[in-house]
Design a protein around this motif. Structure first.
Motif, PDB file in Angstrom:
ATOM      1  N   PHE A  75       0.940  -1.150  -0.124  1.00  0.00           N
ATOM      2  CA  PHE A  75      -0.108   0.001  -0.158  1.00  0.00           C
ATOM      3  C   PHE A  75       0.899   1.213   0.019  1.00  0.00           C
ATOM      4  N   ILE A  76       1.836   1.237   0.731  1.00  0.00           N
ATOM      5  CA  ILE A  76       2.891   2.382   0.877  1.00  0.00           C
ATOM      6  C   ILE A  76       3.576   2.606  -0.534  1.00  0.00           C
ATOM      7  N   VAL A  77       3.851   1.499  -1.217  1.00  0.00           N
ATOM      8  CA  VAL A  77       4.836   1.592  -2.390  1.00  0.00           C
ATOM      9  C   VAL A  77       3.839   2.402  -3.555  1.00  0.00           C
ATOM     10  N   LEU A  78       2.482   1.700  -3.582  1.00  0.00           N
ATOM     11  CA  LEU A  78       1.539   2.250  -4.363  1.00  0.00           C
ATOM     12  C   LEU A  78       1.056   3.809  -4.225  1.00  0.00           C
ATOM     13  N   PHE A  79       1.054   4.041  -2.738  1.00  0.00           N
ATOM     14  CA  PHE A  79       0.473   5.564  -2.614  1.00  0.00           C
ATOM     15  C   PHE A  79       1.636   6.388  -2.890  1.00  0.00           C
ATOM     16  N   THR A  80       2.871   5.918  -2.737  1.00  0.00           N
ATOM     17  CA  THR A  80       4.093   6.798  -2.933  1.00  0.00           C
ATOM     18  C   THR A  80       4.037   7.054  -4.578  1.00  0.00           C
ATOM     19  N   ALA A  81       3.868   5.700  -5.220  1.00  0.00           N
ATOM     20  CA  ALA A  81       4.080   5.808  -6.631  1.00  0.00           C
ATOM     21  C   ALA A  81       3.038   6.840  -7.316  1.00  0.00           C
ATOM     22  N   ILE A  88       4.624  15.457  -9.703  1.00  0.00           N
ATOM     23  CA  ILE A  88       5.811  16.152 -10.303  1.00  0.00           C
ATOM     24  C   ILE A  88       5.407  16.625 -11.637  1.00  0.00           C
ATOM     25  N   LYS A  89       5.595  17.713 -11.765  1.00  0.00           N
ATOM     26  CA  LYS A  89       5.301  18.464 -13.158  1.00  0.00           C
ATOM     27  C   LYS A  89       6.338  18.806 -14.097  1.00  0.00           C
ATOM     28  N   GLU A  90       7.525  18.604 -13.623  1.00  0.00           N
ATOM     29  CA  GLU A  90       8.665  18.857 -14.476  1.00  0.00           C
ATOM     30  C   GLU A  90       8.971  17.910 -15.713  1.00  0.00           C
ATOM     31  N   GLY A  91       9.579  18.390 -16.747  1.00  0.00           N
ATOM     32  CA  GLY A  91       9.710  17.358 -17.838  1.00  0.00           C
ATOM     33  C   GLY A  91       8.621  17.447 -19.066  1.00  0.00           C
ATOM     34  N   ARG A  92       8.852  16.791 -19.942  1.00  0.00           N
ATOM     35  CA  ARG A  92       7.874  16.579 -21.169  1.00  0.00           C
ATOM     36  C   ARG A  92       6.607  15.862 -20.780  1.00  0.00           C
ATOM     37  N   VAL A  93       5.635  16.533 -21.246  1.00  0.00           N
ATOM     38  CA  VAL A  93       4.356  16.102 -20.753  1.00  0.00           C
ATOM     39  C   VAL A  93       4.092  14.956 -21.752  1.00  0.00           C
ATOM     40  N   LEU A  94       3.709  13.887 -21.008  1.00  0.00           N
ATOM     41  CA  LEU A  94       3.027  12.602 -21.733  1.00  0.00           C
ATOM     42  C   LEU A  94       1.502  12.429 -21.757  1.00  0.00           C
ATOM     43  N   VAL A  95       1.016  12.845 -20.770  1.00  0.00           N
ATOM     44  CA  VAL A  95      -0.511  12.568 -20.638  1.00  0.00           C
ATOM     45  C   VAL A  95      -1.069  13.715 -19.997  1.00  0.00           C
ATOM     46  N   HIS A  96      -2.107  14.443 -20.593  1.00  0.00           N
ATOM     47  CA  HIS A  96      -2.657  15.362 -19.777  1.00  0.00           C
ATOM     48  C   HIS A  96      -4.134  15.278 -20.008  1.00  0.00           C
ATOM     49  N   TRP A  97      -4.874  15.169 -18.794  1.00  0.00           N
ATOM     50  CA  TRP A  97      -6.347  14.937 -19.002  1.00  0.00           C
ATOM     51  C   TRP A  97      -7.098  15.655 -17.647  1.00  0.00           C
ATOM     52  N   LYS A  98      -7.885  16.709 -17.955  1.00  0.00           N
ATOM     53  CA  LYS A  98      -8.447  17.779 -16.924  1.00  0.00           C
ATOM     54  C   LYS A  98      -7.254  18.004 -15.799  1.00  0.00           C
ATOM     55  N   ILE A  99      -7.292  17.786 -14.805  1.00  0.00           N
ATOM     56  CA  ILE A  99      -6.347  18.159 -13.587  1.00  0.00           C
ATOM     57  C   ILE A  99      -5.149  17.211 -13.780  1.00  0.00           C
ATOM     58  N   THR A 109      10.727   9.177 -11.941  1.00  0.00           N
ATOM     59  CA  THR A 109      10.902   9.303 -10.543  1.00  0.00           C
ATOM     60  C   THR A 109      10.130   8.104  -9.980  1.00  0.00           C
ATOM     61  N   THR A 110       8.876   7.824 -10.487  1.00  0.00           N
ATOM     62  CA  THR A 110       8.134   7.034  -9.803  1.00  0.00           C
ATOM     63  C   THR A 110       8.552   5.517  -9.906  1.00  0.00           C
ATOM     64  N   LYS A 112      11.805   4.759 -10.384  1.00  0.00           N
ATOM     65  CA  LYS A 112      13.128   4.680  -9.360  1.00  0.00           C
ATOM     66  C   LYS A 112      12.700   4.662  -7.716  1.00  0.00           C
ATOM     67  N   MET A 113      11.823   5.295  -7.327  1.00  0.00           N
ATOM     68  CA  MET A 113      11.034   5.293  -6.142  1.00  0.00           C
ATOM     69  C   MET A 113      10.543   4.018  -5.823  1.00  0.00           C
ATOM     70  N   THR A 114      10.154   3.452  -6.554  1.00  0.00           N
ATOM     71  CA  THR A 114       9.361   1.906  -6.321  1.00  0.00           C
ATOM     72  C   THR A 114      10.533   0.943  -6.198  1.00  0.00           C
ATOM     73  N   LEU A 115      11.216   1.116  -7.073  1.00  0.00           N
ATOM     74  CA  LEU A 115      12.481   0.166  -7.117  1.00  0.00           C
ATOM     75  C   LEU A 115      13.476   0.275  -5.766  1.00  0.00           C
ATOM     76  N   ARG A 116      13.291   1.698  -5.246  1.00  0.00           N
ATOM     77  CA  ARG A 116      14.286   1.855  -4.136  1.00  0.00           C
ATOM     78  C   ARG A 116      13.629   1.237  -3.022  1.00  0.00           C
ATOM     79  N   LEU A 117      12.018   1.363  -2.658  1.00  0.00           N
ATOM     80  CA  LEU A 117      11.423   0.745  -1.745  1.00  0.00           C
ATOM     81  C   LEU A 117      11.359  -0.723  -1.947  1.00  0.00           C
ATOM     82  N   VAL A 118      11.232  -1.359  -2.901  1.00  0.00           N
ATOM     83  CA  VAL A 118      11.144  -2.783  -3.061  1.00  0.00           C
ATOM     84  C   VAL A 118      12.799  -3.358  -2.645  1.00  0.00           C
ATOM     85  N   LEU A 119      13.776  -2.893  -3.058  1.00  0.00           N
ATOM     86  CA  LEU A 119      15.243  -3.159  -2.923  1.00  0.00           C
ATOM     87  C   LEU A 119      15.505  -2.832  -1.294  1.00  0.00           C
TER      88      LEU A 119
END
Length: 283
Positions: A75-81, A88-99, A109-110, A112-119
């Protein structure tokens, strides 16, 4: 519910990892965890995963036992992801839908953060899976021995830690039994909103606390009847000694840590080039 939790459970087998000194395994686990926080590239995560799998193979552990620890923080991994993916709004936009906006930096970042927590959790679980609570407490006591110079009750702390580690699987087992008994009486723990589920856990928590205090009281009486005093200097049946296997393990883990540090601060282009080679235009 709690039968898949592996933290605090020891997996007995006669492997080279199990035979390592507990003090060495504590220090190497700490070094492994610190190294994970220095990783920035996918190449570093792949290298860390390879090291982790190699240790699991050397310890003769089933991969399922190691991955059980990840289920406890799923649950913590999914919530953090989800937070990283949409905030995170920086970088090239891949998907934009409403808000909702998903950017390239957010995706990386998502991941890498998931891999970091799992490892991180998988690596930490190896310590309890390959080390008995008694050996772990003895290792902590030995590493904390210099603190006795400033009157820190090291032996008391080691004893408390040993008892706590031994009771973790027992508490999980009792919790599962109480939940099964409540379900047999018609209780439901999987329906309703979050407040209803929290309220349904009250009939579980109350008997769990009662049983925990009862066990603690019985243990205190048993230790007192045997005139046990953790503060006194006690002899040990088995004295820990550093062997050739411990030295090899330290050299191996120190080499891994040095590679991570060099790739992070001195040769960052290596990780970037390896990421582009492995993933192509995805990074």
């Amino acid at each position: 519910m709690f039968r898949d939790v592996s933290f605090g459970q020891y997996y007995p087998t006669n492997s080279v990892v199990h035979r390592l000194d507990a003090r060495v395994k504590l220090l190497l686990s700490l070094l492994f965890i610190i190294g994970i926080f220095f990783i920035q590239s996918y190449f570093g995560f792949i290298l860390t995963a390879a090291v982790l799998i190699f240790i699991v193979i050397m310890a003769r552990l089933p991969m399922a036992s190691v991955m059980k620890s990840v289920r406890g923080i799923l649950f913590i991994v999914l919530f953090t992801a989800i937070l990283n993916l949409f905030l995170i709004k920086e970088g090239r936009v891949l998907v934009h839908w409403k808000i909702f906006t998903i950017t390239e930096n957010g995706v990386h970042t998502t991941i890498k953060m998931t891999l970091r927590l799992v490892l991180l959790i998988s690596g930490a679980s190896l310590l309890s899976l390959t080390t008995t609570p008694v050996a772990l407490a003895d290792g902590v006591e030995s590493l904390m021995k210099p603190l006795t110079l400033i009157k820190v009750p090291v032996r008391d702390i080691a004893m408390i830690m040993s008892i706590a580690l031994k009771f973790i699987p027992t508490l999980f087992s009792e919790t599962s039994k109480i939940i099964s008994a409540q379900k047999a009486r018609g209780a439901s723990f999987d329906t309703g909103n979050i407040f209803a589920r929290a309220k349904a856990l009250l009939p579980v928590l109350i008997p769990l606390f009662v049983n925990s205090f009862r066990r603690a009281d019985e243990l205190a009486f048993a230790m007192d009847a045997r005139c046990y005093n953790a503060s006194e200097k006690r002899t040990k049946m088995k004295k820990a000694k550093i062997g050739i296997g411990d030295i090899i393990a330290m050299l191996f883990m120190c080499s891994f840590f040095v590679v991570i540090i060099l790739e992070r601060y001195y040769f960052p282009t290596i990780g970037i080039n390896m990421d582009q080679l492995i993933f192509g235009g995805l990074v």
